[in-house]
Design a protein around this motif. Structure first.
Motif, PDB file in Angstrom:
ATOM      1  N   UNK A 131       0.844  -1.199   0.000  1.00  0.00           N
ATOM      2  CA  UNK A 131       0.000   0.000   0.000  1.00  0.00           C
ATOM      3  C   UNK A 131       0.878   1.248   0.000  1.00  0.00           C
ATOM      4  N   UNK A 132       0.391   2.375  -0.537  1.00  0.00           N
ATOM      5  CA  UNK A 132       1.197   3.599  -0.623  1.00  0.00           C
ATOM      6  C   UNK A 132       1.371   4.252   0.740  1.00  0.00           C
ATOM      7  N   UNK A 133       2.288   5.227   0.855  1.00  0.00           N
ATOM      8  CA  UNK A 133       2.509   5.901   2.142  1.00  0.00           C
ATOM      9  C   UNK A 133       1.245   6.539   2.716  1.00  0.00           C
ATOM     10  N   UNK A 134       0.377   7.073   1.861  1.00  0.00           N
ATOM     11  CA  UNK A 134      -0.825   7.731   2.371  1.00  0.00           C
ATOM     12  C   UNK A 134      -1.718   6.740   3.120  1.00  0.00           C
ATOM     13  N   UNK A 135      -1.672   5.474   2.737  1.00  0.00           N
ATOM     14  CA  UNK A 135      -2.447   4.492   3.485  1.00  0.00           C
ATOM     15  C   UNK A 135      -1.887   4.341   4.897  1.00  0.00           C
ATOM     16  N   UNK A 136      -0.562   4.270   5.029  1.00  0.00           N
ATOM     17  CA  UNK A 136       0.055   4.202   6.350  1.00  0.00           C
ATOM     18  C   UNK A 136      -0.352   5.409   7.195  1.00  0.00           C
ATOM     19  N   UNK A 173      -3.126   7.513   6.875  1.00  0.00           N
ATOM     20  CA  UNK A 173      -4.544   7.516   7.247  1.00  0.00           C
ATOM     21  C   UNK A 173      -4.841   6.375   8.214  1.00  0.00           C
ATOM     22  N   UNK A 174      -4.225   5.227   7.974  1.00  0.00           N
ATOM     23  CA  UNK A 174      -4.476   4.062   8.811  1.00  0.00           C
ATOM     24  C   UNK A 174      -3.984   4.293  10.243  1.00  0.00           C
ATOM     25  N   UNK A 175      -2.790   4.817  10.388  1.00  0.00           N
ATOM     26  CA  UNK A 175      -2.254   5.070  11.727  1.00  0.00           C
ATOM     27  C   UNK A 175      -3.061   6.136  12.445  1.00  0.00           C
ATOM     28  N   UNK A 176      -3.451   7.189  11.735  1.00  0.00           N
ATOM     29  CA  UNK A 176      -4.283   8.236  12.335  1.00  0.00           C
ATOM     30  C   UNK A 176      -5.638   7.672  12.751  1.00  0.00           C
ATOM     31  N   UNK A 229     -15.755   0.267  17.535  1.00  0.00           N
ATOM     32  CA  UNK A 229     -15.524   1.279  16.507  1.00  0.00           C
ATOM     33  C   UNK A 229     -14.609   0.687  15.442  1.00  0.00           C
ATOM     34  N   UNK A 230     -15.017   0.744  14.198  1.00  0.00           N
ATOM     35  CA  UNK A 230     -14.237   0.164  13.110  1.00  0.00           C
ATOM     36  C   UNK A 230     -13.880   1.230  12.090  1.00  0.00           C
ATOM     37  N   UNK A 231     -12.900   0.917  11.274  1.00  0.00           N
ATOM     38  CA  UNK A 231     -12.382   1.860  10.293  1.00  0.00           C
ATOM     39  C   UNK A 231     -12.732   1.423   8.884  1.00  0.00           C
ATOM     40  N   UNK A 232     -12.850   2.398   8.015  1.00  0.00           N
ATOM     41  CA  UNK A 232     -12.974   2.163   6.569  1.00  0.00           C
ATOM     42  C   UNK A 232     -12.048   3.175   5.922  1.00  0.00           C
ATOM     43  N   UNK A 233     -10.943   2.694   5.390  1.00  0.00           N
ATOM     44  CA  UNK A 233      -9.863   3.561   4.923  1.00  0.00           C
ATOM     45  C   UNK A 233     -10.007   3.810   3.425  1.00  0.00           C
ATOM     46  N   UNK A 279      -5.512  -6.090  10.037  1.00  0.00           N
ATOM     47  CA  UNK A 279      -4.888  -6.923  11.072  1.00  0.00           C
ATOM     48  C   UNK A 279      -3.665  -6.242  11.671  1.00  0.00           C
ATOM     49  N   UNK A 280      -3.784  -4.940  11.936  1.00  0.00           N
ATOM     50  CA  UNK A 280      -2.728  -4.150  12.579  1.00  0.00           C
ATOM     51  C   UNK A 280      -1.423  -4.157  11.783  1.00  0.00           C
ATOM     52  N   UNK A 281      -1.551  -4.158  10.470  1.00  0.00           N
ATOM     53  CA  UNK A 281      -0.387  -3.993   9.604  1.00  0.00           C
ATOM     54  C   UNK A 281      -0.406  -2.599   8.999  1.00  0.00           C
ATOM     55  N   UNK A 282       0.757  -2.153   8.507  1.00  0.00           N
ATOM     56  CA  UNK A 282       0.912  -0.863   7.843  1.00  0.00           C
ATOM     57  C   UNK A 282       0.615   0.287   8.809  1.00  0.00           C
ATOM     58  N   UNK A 283       1.340   0.304   9.920  1.00  0.00           N
ATOM     59  CA  UNK A 283       1.215   1.347  10.935  1.00  0.00           C
ATOM     60  C   UNK A 283       2.598   1.872  11.284  1.00  0.00           C
TER      61      UNK A 283
END
Length: 712
Positions: free
Chosen positions: A551-556, A558-561, A580-584, A675-679
């Motif tokens: 995934x690109x840096x922007x995913x990291x 938005x996902x971490x935020x 609470x769940x996320x949809x990136x 699954x807590x990846x790309x953070x």
């Protein structure tokens, strides 16, 4: 006798046994219902719809209090609906149905709810005739009193399940169990001691070993074959077996034959060497009751009944939103017209008056087509009569499909400014409200309150051994839910709730992304991902390009935020963090879609718990600014620092996160879509100190998107 009521407001499991002479609770329940007896032969437990969708769907093994069952394929669900005159309840979600058809074929005509209905006050037994069909699996049981290992047919006389309101009390017992003392002595006690021992009823538990292969087959472990090393017992045609445990770790059981005395430990079936001692895979799909006619060449392996990699659901979900693409709107209209015409579509042809008459009898979407002109209706009729897409064309589209394609329509709709303070779409039920930014940190561009939403989820199939995103031959590895591999419908659930949409400034994200792409940190993450793919992908999968899955840096970013906001919002919204769940929405621009950088944080449930308003209340400008500021500030510190701050994957490490751990960033599996990846916290806020890559120390502050955050 009537069937019993299951516990709770959830779908029930109904047992269907392989051998009709063994146990047939569903058939017994039907016979007892005719006699109006309040028994409970058919129901053996209950499960929530989300559990049946994500954790224990068709083909999985569900651990009940006293034995295990497996929900069967969709072919057997039909007999459940046939027990009443009403048709199955369908779920209307055209966009999700199109995706399911793309994956499984155009024969999939609808999404259906589980065969269940809630009870109304004063009608406690309403819906007792519905339930999810299942079979006992594995069908080898072990007596806890004497260690006897035998098929379920041996213990059928001890099966009891008659309490009308306690399906969890269903149990198999070994009648007249002699106990371990008699087995060891080989003699039968006499007198009162013998009579007392002869009345012993010992509960039976599932034998915990199974055979599974990477292509999705599952079978009973061949205990008789194993203990006799591929031969037959020389003393008896059907010898008694027993399973004894040792105190060692791993596969601790020892299988013995009581007739000839042969014995063999299960530890010999473990590991790479143990696989060579196992029989060939028979190509069995127990949830469908079939064996693969072509057989199976994959190497089986021993698995425990409760293994976490025994079943991985393959699901797709959408947030139901209005269509904006004219082509999609036309497809919805053609589908609505087709439902209204039904079997009369060939008779109607281009007869507009007849089509209008049939539309009046259709659903709400069909009635809405009455406002179209005659020319527009003729155009829809011609589209409906046009030849369907060929199978070759569908497969080509599936090869080119990207999971992001399911998110793009949602992102496009969320870019539209609501027409009022509280804009509601009658068709989807979506309600959105604009929000001012307030004192939001620089980089946050837009906020929307999603007062009400509907999330639709569907299960397409499942895999074994390896998760769906860890294989690349999806057509071969996806285990079907119906015989023949072509289901005409798939199970689906509806969740309703609320959420908050946050969008980042695209120009700021693009400038930040350009800095990250040339950094040593990004190179380290990319190499770690390549190592991860090479080592952790299925051994039977096709070759994949690791960079295509990265995934690109922007995913990291938005996902971490999103994780930081989930943890912070849980302290103020009234919901637990796991609710609470996320949809990136984070991807770079391409020919088919614009760039995106945003998130939708939601809380949903199958009942009213998802619409309490606690999350939307946080979208007020001043309140949300406080939440975001607190989340960014809290992210700058971790109780695991400096270890967490300095974490960078370096060869031979292959983990897919940087400065992130369960103390500061990671959330529940129910909240995270990856699954807590790309953070990596370094990409969001400036961290104290630096990190080391290839022997060089690099400062972390240069890569932070929010560079002006200060510790309080």
């Amino acid at each position: 006798m009537k069937q019993g009521t299951a516990q709770g407001n959830e779908p029930d499991a109904t047992v269907i046994e392989d051998e009709p002479t063994a146990v047939d609770p569903l058939g017994d329940g039907d016979r007892l219902a005719a006699d109006q007896a309040k028994k409970n032969y058919a129901k053996v437990g209950s499960a929530r719809p989300t559990t049946l969708l994500y954790t224990y769907g068709p083909g999985a093994v569900i651990d009940l209090p006293h034995f295990t069952i497996m929900p069967v394929g969709l072919d057997d669900w039909e007999r459940i609906w046939r027990r009443r005159d009403s048709a199955p309840v369908t779920v209307h979600a055209p966009r999700l149905l199109e995706t399911v058809q793309l994956m499984l074929g155009h024969q999939v005509g609808e999404l259906r709810r589980f065969p269940w209905q809630p009870t109304r006050p004063g009608r406690r037994r309403e819906g007792d005739d519905l339930g999810v069909p299942a079979r006992i699996f594995p069908q080898w049981l072990r007596c806890t009193g004497c260690d006897l290992l035998a098929p379920v047919s041996r213990f059928v006389a001890g099966y009891s399940n008659t309490h009308p309101y306690r399906p969890d009390q269903a149990v198999f017992e070994h009648l007249d169990c002699p106990g371990r003392g008699r087995r060891r002595s080989g003699s039968r006690p006499t007198g009162s001691a013998g009579r007392k021992q002869g009345k012993r009823r010992s509960p039976c538990v599932p034998a915990r070993y199974l055979l599974a292969c990477p292509t999705g087959h599952l079978d009973e472990f061949p205990y008789d074959w194993w203990v006799h090393e591929g031969a037959h017992c020389t003393k008896a045609p059907n010898p008694e077996l027993e399973m004894r445990d040792t105190s060692q770790r791993g596969a601790t059981a020892i299988i013995s034959c009581r007739a000839c005395g042969a014995s063999r430990p299960m530890s010999q079936a473990q590991g790479e060497e143990g696989r060579s001692r196992l029989p060939r895979c028979r190509g069995r799909h127990p949830h469908l009751g079939i064996f693969d006619p072509q057989g199976c060449q994959a190497e089986p392996r021993v698995m425990l009944v409760g293994a976490s990699n025994l079943w991985f659901a393959t699901t797709q979900s959408i947030i139901d939103m209005p269509r904006l693409d004219p082509a999609e709107v036309e497809r919805d209209r053609v589908a609505a017209l087709g439902r209204a015409l039904g079997e009369d579509r060939e008779t109607v042809g281009e007869d507009v008056p007849m089509a209008r008459m049939l539309l009046k009898r259709g659903d709400a979407e069909a009635v809405g087509l009455l406002g179209l002109s005659n020319a527009e209706l003729i155009g829809l009729l011609r589209k409906l009569a046009a030849p369907a897409e060929s199978e070759e064309a569908r497969l080509r589209r599936r090869e080119e499909w990207n999971p992001v394609d399911l998110l793009v329509p949602e992102w496009n709709y969320l870019q539209q400014e609501p027409s009022g303070e509280r804009h509601e779409d009658p068709a989807s039920g979506l309600v959105v409200s604009p929000r001012r930014l307030g004192e939001m940190p620089s980089g946050v561009d837009r906020v929307l309150a999603v007062d009400r939403l509907r999330k639709v989820n569907a299960v397409l199939g499942f895999t074994r051994i390896d998760d769906f995103d860890r294989i690349d031959d999806t057509g071969a590895r996806l285990v079907p839910l119906a015989r023949g591999g072509c289901p005409t419908w798939v199970p689906a659930t509806e969740d309703r709730g609320e959420g908050i949409f946050l969008q980042l400034d695209e120009q700021a994200v693009a400038a930040w992304e350009a800095r990250v792409l040339v950094s040593p940190l990004w190179a380290a993450h990319r190499e770690a991902h390549r190592r991860n793919v090479e080592r952790r992908f299925s051994e039977t999968a096709k070759e994949v390009n690791p960079d295509e899955r990265f995934v690109p840096p922007r995913y990291w970013l938005v996902h971490t935020l999103a994780h930081a906001l989930i943890r912070e919002m849980a302290m103020s919204s009234g919901y637990g963090a796991a609710s609470i769940s996320e949809r990136i929405y984070a991807w770079v621009a391409s020919k088919s879609r614009p760039a995106a950088a945003g998130m939708l944080l939601t809380t949903t449930a199958s009942d009213s718990d998802g619409t309490l308003g606690g999350l939307v209340a946080l979208s007020a400008p001043d309140r949300l600014a406080q939440v975001v500021d607190a989340a960014l500030t809290r992210m700058m510190r971790c109780s695991s620092d400096p270890v967490c701050t300095r974490r960078v994957p370096q060869d031979p490490e292959d983990f897919l996160h940087g400065a992130a751990c369960h103390c500061c960033t990671m959330v529940s599996e129910t909240s995270c879509e990856r699954a807590n990846r790309f953070l990596d916290r370094r990409l969001v806020v400036p961290l104290t100190g630096g990190y080391t890559v290839d022997g060089r120390t690099v400062t972390s502050a240069d890569l932070a998107f929010f560079r002006d955050v200060r510790l309080g």
